[in-house]
Design an enzyme around this catalytic site. Structure first.
Site, PDB file in Angstrom:
ATOM      1  N   ALA A  27     -44.186 -23.465   3.734  1.00 48.07           N
ATOM      2  CA  ALA A  27     -43.056 -22.931   2.969  1.00 48.07           C
ATOM      3  C   ALA A  27     -42.559 -21.675   3.681  1.00 48.07           C
ATOM      4  CB  ALA A  27     -43.444 -22.643   1.510  1.00 48.07           C
ATOM      5  N   HIS A  55     -42.779 -15.065   7.701  1.00 45.70           N
ATOM      6  CA  HIS A  55     -43.595 -15.845   8.638  1.00 45.70           C
ATOM      7  C   HIS A  55     -42.940 -15.867  10.025  1.00 45.70           C
ATOM      8  CE1 HIS A  55     -44.585 -18.060   4.736  1.00 45.70           C
ATOM      9  NE2 HIS A  55     -45.771 -17.660   5.137  1.00 45.70           N
ATOM     10  N   GLY A  74     -49.877 -10.750   8.261  1.00 46.97           N
ATOM     11  CA  GLY A  74     -48.976  -9.797   7.627  1.00 46.97           C
ATOM     12  C   GLY A  74     -49.724  -8.749   6.809  1.00 46.97           C
ATOM     13  N   ARG A  75     -49.171  -7.539   6.813  1.00 44.18           N
ATOM     14  CA  ARG A  75     -49.763  -6.463   6.007  1.00 44.18           C
ATOM     15  C   ARG A  75     -49.420  -6.614   4.528  1.00 44.18           C
ATOM     16  NH1 ARG A  75     -51.121  -1.426   8.931  1.00 44.18           N
ATOM     17  NH2 ARG A  75     -50.240  -0.211   7.235  1.00 44.18           N
ATOM     18  N   LYS A  76     -48.523  -7.532   4.192  1.00 48.27           N
ATOM     19  CA  LYS A  76     -48.284  -7.778   2.762  1.00 48.27           C
ATOM     20  C   LYS A  76     -49.607  -8.157   2.094  1.00 48.27           C
ATOM     21  CE  LYS A  76     -46.758 -11.539   0.818  1.00 48.27           C
ATOM     22  NZ  LYS A  76     -47.308 -11.920  -0.492  1.00 48.27           N
ATOM     23  N   ASP A  77     -50.396  -8.953   2.785  1.00 46.29           N
ATOM     24  CA  ASP A  77     -51.728  -9.342   2.295  1.00 46.29           C
ATOM     25  C   ASP A  77     -52.743  -8.418   2.962  1.00 46.29           C
ATOM     26  OD1 ASP A  77     -51.029 -12.085   0.887  1.00 46.29           O
ATOM     27  OD2 ASP A  77     -49.928 -12.018   2.770  1.00 46.29           O
ATOM     28  N   SER A 134     -42.102 -13.817  -0.020  1.00 46.05           N
ATOM     29  CA  SER A 134     -43.301 -14.581  -0.344  1.00 46.05           C
ATOM     30  C   SER A 134     -42.892 -16.009  -0.655  1.00 46.05           C
ATOM     31  CB  SER A 134     -43.993 -13.971  -1.573  1.00 46.05           C
ATOM     32  OG  SER A 134     -44.935 -14.898  -2.099  1.00 46.05           O
ATOM     33  N   SER A 135     -43.734 -16.949  -0.265  1.00 43.95           N
ATOM     34  CA  SER A 135     -43.457 -18.354  -0.599  1.00 43.95           C
ATOM     35  C   SER A 135     -43.400 -18.528  -2.111  1.00 43.95           C
ATOM     36  CB  SER A 135     -44.536 -19.262  -0.012  1.00 43.95           C
ATOM     37  OG  SER A 135     -44.645 -19.053   1.379  1.00 43.95           O
ATOM     38  N   ARG A 136     -44.057 -17.641  -2.845  1.00 44.70           N
ATOM     39  CA  ARG A 136     -44.111 -17.766  -4.305  1.00 44.70           C
ATOM     40  C   ARG A 136     -42.862 -17.224  -4.984  1.00 44.70           C
ATOM     41  NH1 ARG A 136     -50.049 -16.909  -3.481  1.00 44.70           N
ATOM     42  NH2 ARG A 136     -51.032 -18.784  -4.281  1.00 44.70           N
TER      43      ARG A 136
HETATM   44  P1  AMP Z   1     -49.120 -17.398   3.658  1.00 42.62           P
HETATM   45  O1  AMP Z   1     -48.364 -18.587   4.133  1.00 42.62           O
HETATM   46  O2  AMP Z   1     -48.576 -16.777   2.426  1.00 42.62           O
HETATM   47  O3  AMP Z   1     -50.607 -17.618   3.640  1.00 42.62           O
HETATM   48  O4  AMP Z   1     -48.884 -16.288   4.770  1.00 42.62           O
HETATM   49  C1  AMP Z   1     -49.158 -16.533   6.128  1.00 42.62           C
HETATM   50  C2  AMP Z   1     -49.085 -15.240   6.890  1.00 42.62           C
HETATM   51  O5  AMP Z   1     -47.795 -14.671   6.749  1.00 42.62           O
HETATM   52  C3  AMP Z   1     -50.081 -14.191   6.378  1.00 42.62           C
HETATM   53  O6  AMP Z   1     -50.578 -13.454   7.483  1.00 42.62           O
HETATM   54  C4  AMP Z   1     -49.223 -13.333   5.505  1.00 42.62           C
HETATM   55  O7  AMP Z   1     -49.708 -12.011   5.377  1.00 42.62           O
HETATM   56  C5  AMP Z   1     -47.921 -13.344   6.275  1.00 42.62           C
HETATM   57  N1  AMP Z   1     -46.809 -13.009   5.405  1.00 42.62           N
HETATM   58  C6  AMP Z   1     -46.420 -13.617   4.260  1.00 42.62           C
HETATM   59  N2  AMP Z   1     -45.380 -12.981   3.706  1.00 42.62           N
HETATM   60  C7  AMP Z   1     -45.109 -11.923   4.524  1.00 42.62           C
HETATM   61  C8  AMP Z   1     -44.152 -10.867   4.502  1.00 42.62           C
HETATM   62  N3  AMP Z   1     -43.258 -10.746   3.529  1.00 42.62           N
HETATM   63  N4  AMP Z   1     -44.183  -9.973   5.499  1.00 42.62           N
HETATM   64  C9  AMP Z   1     -45.087 -10.060   6.503  1.00 42.62           C
HETATM   65  N5  AMP Z   1     -46.012 -11.024   6.584  1.00 42.62           N
HETATM   66  C10 AMP Z   1     -46.016 -11.945   5.606  1.00 42.62           C
END
Ligand code: AMP
Length: 294
Positions: A34, A39, A149-152, A187-189
């Site tokens: 997503a 990403h 990402g630093r978001k997480d 965010s995907s959410r």
């Molecule tokens: P996810 O698909 O949500 O597991 O995220 C995959 C990667 O993308 C992880 O390293 C997340 O921290 C990063 N990520 C997700 N959203 C953001 C964002 N808004 N800014 C920076 N990195 C992100």
């Protein structure tokens, strides 16, 4: 550069090996798909530091709790592959659950300490699921630069420590949070949010931005940095999971009665309806989220 899609770990590994044999470096971006601009900015950063960008797309069942959104998590593979192609990604790894978790698998990776606060107690088993899948993905990719990402933020710290402790030949690098024009972290959410919830969610970056400004003006009392964030989010109608100040490296608790040092993590998890949103800033390090309302 053409896009190669791999379903089997052995094939993905062989493709990454071929890049390394040619003297190239893999920049690896693990995701759950997503894909959004957050990403894709990680992919751009990977491309800037490596010769070949690899993305994994895998909705990892072991990091979702029984009452979480695994079944309804957005899955948009065709669109994701197009996005990867447009950003110069060379390899995409899209394994099945059976590929990543062989029948009767009994092995998990657990990182202690860093997982005991913040999202850890709120999402039992989550970080064990994350550490386990990322270990497998690192083994599949082999030596590489991996961008998270630093978001997480807590996840980033857990993965950095796991890679170090288990001697993975992987350099883990954090990337700044990518935000919407009004400050909301991508965010995907976010697709779950109604227009009204989306509007309320803007208060999260706004409250963090106000805290960054208070810190920049010299405020060091934990209660004065944390308290107004909590008050503002409650007032906005968000249901708080936590608003916490923590040490930015070991994620050690900072009590309200304490003063913060040169840097401090200010982290938020809050529900807008049934959608759980997280965000954070490291005071003394990150700029105020831009675009956030005053
Ligand atoms: P996810 O698909 O949500 O597991 O995220 C995959 C990667 O993308 C992880 O390293 C997340 O921290 C990063 N990520 C997700 N959203 C953001 C964002 N808004 N800014 C920076 N990195 C992100």
């Amino acid at each position: 550069m053409s896009l190669h899609v791999h379903q089997r770990a052995a094939d993905f590994h062989a493709a990454c090996e071929a890049v390394r044999r040619r003297g190239g470096r893999i920049g690896f971006v693990p995701t759950m798909g997503a894909l959004h601009e957050g990403h894709l900015k990680l992919c751009d950063a990977a491309r800037a530091r490596a010769n070949s960008v690899a993305v994994s797309i895998f909705v990892n069942p072991t990091q979702f709790g029984p009452n979480e959104d695994f079944a309804r998590y957005p899955r948009t593979l065709e669109r994701d592959l197009e996005a990867c192609k447009s950003r110069g990604v060379e390899h995409v790894f899209t394994p099945s659950v059976e590929e990543m978790y062989p029948k009767n698998d009994r092995t998990r990776v657990r990182v202690e300490g860093l997982t005991e606060g913040l999202c850890g107690p709120k999402r039992p088993g989550h970080f064990e699921g994350v550490a386990t899948i990322v270990a497998k993905l690192f083994l599949a990719a082999g030596p590489c630069l991996a961008i998270f990402g630093r978001k997480d933020y807590q996840q980033l710290k857990v993965i950095e420590r796991m890679a170090r402790d288990l001697l993975f030949p992987v350099t883990v690098q954090g990337h700044a949070t990518i935000r919407e024009a009004d400050g909301l972290a991508l965010s995907s959410r976010n697709v779950y949010l109604s227009p009204e919830q989306r509007n309320t969610a803007r208060q999260i970056p706004a409250a963090l931005a106000a805290a960054v400004r208070r810190f920049a003006a010299g405020e060091r009392r934990a209660a004065e940095l944390r308290g107004p964030v909590e008050a503002r989010l409650r007032e906005a109608g968000l249901r708080l999971d936590y608003v916490e100040l923590r040490g930015p490296d070991e994620l050690d608790a900072i009590e309200d009665s304490a003063e913060v040092g040169e840097r401090a993590l200010l982290a938020v998890a809050a529900f807008a309806g049934s959608t759980r949103l997280i965000d954070n800033v490291v005071l003394g390090e990150d700029p105020a989220p831009e675009g956030a309302p005053e």
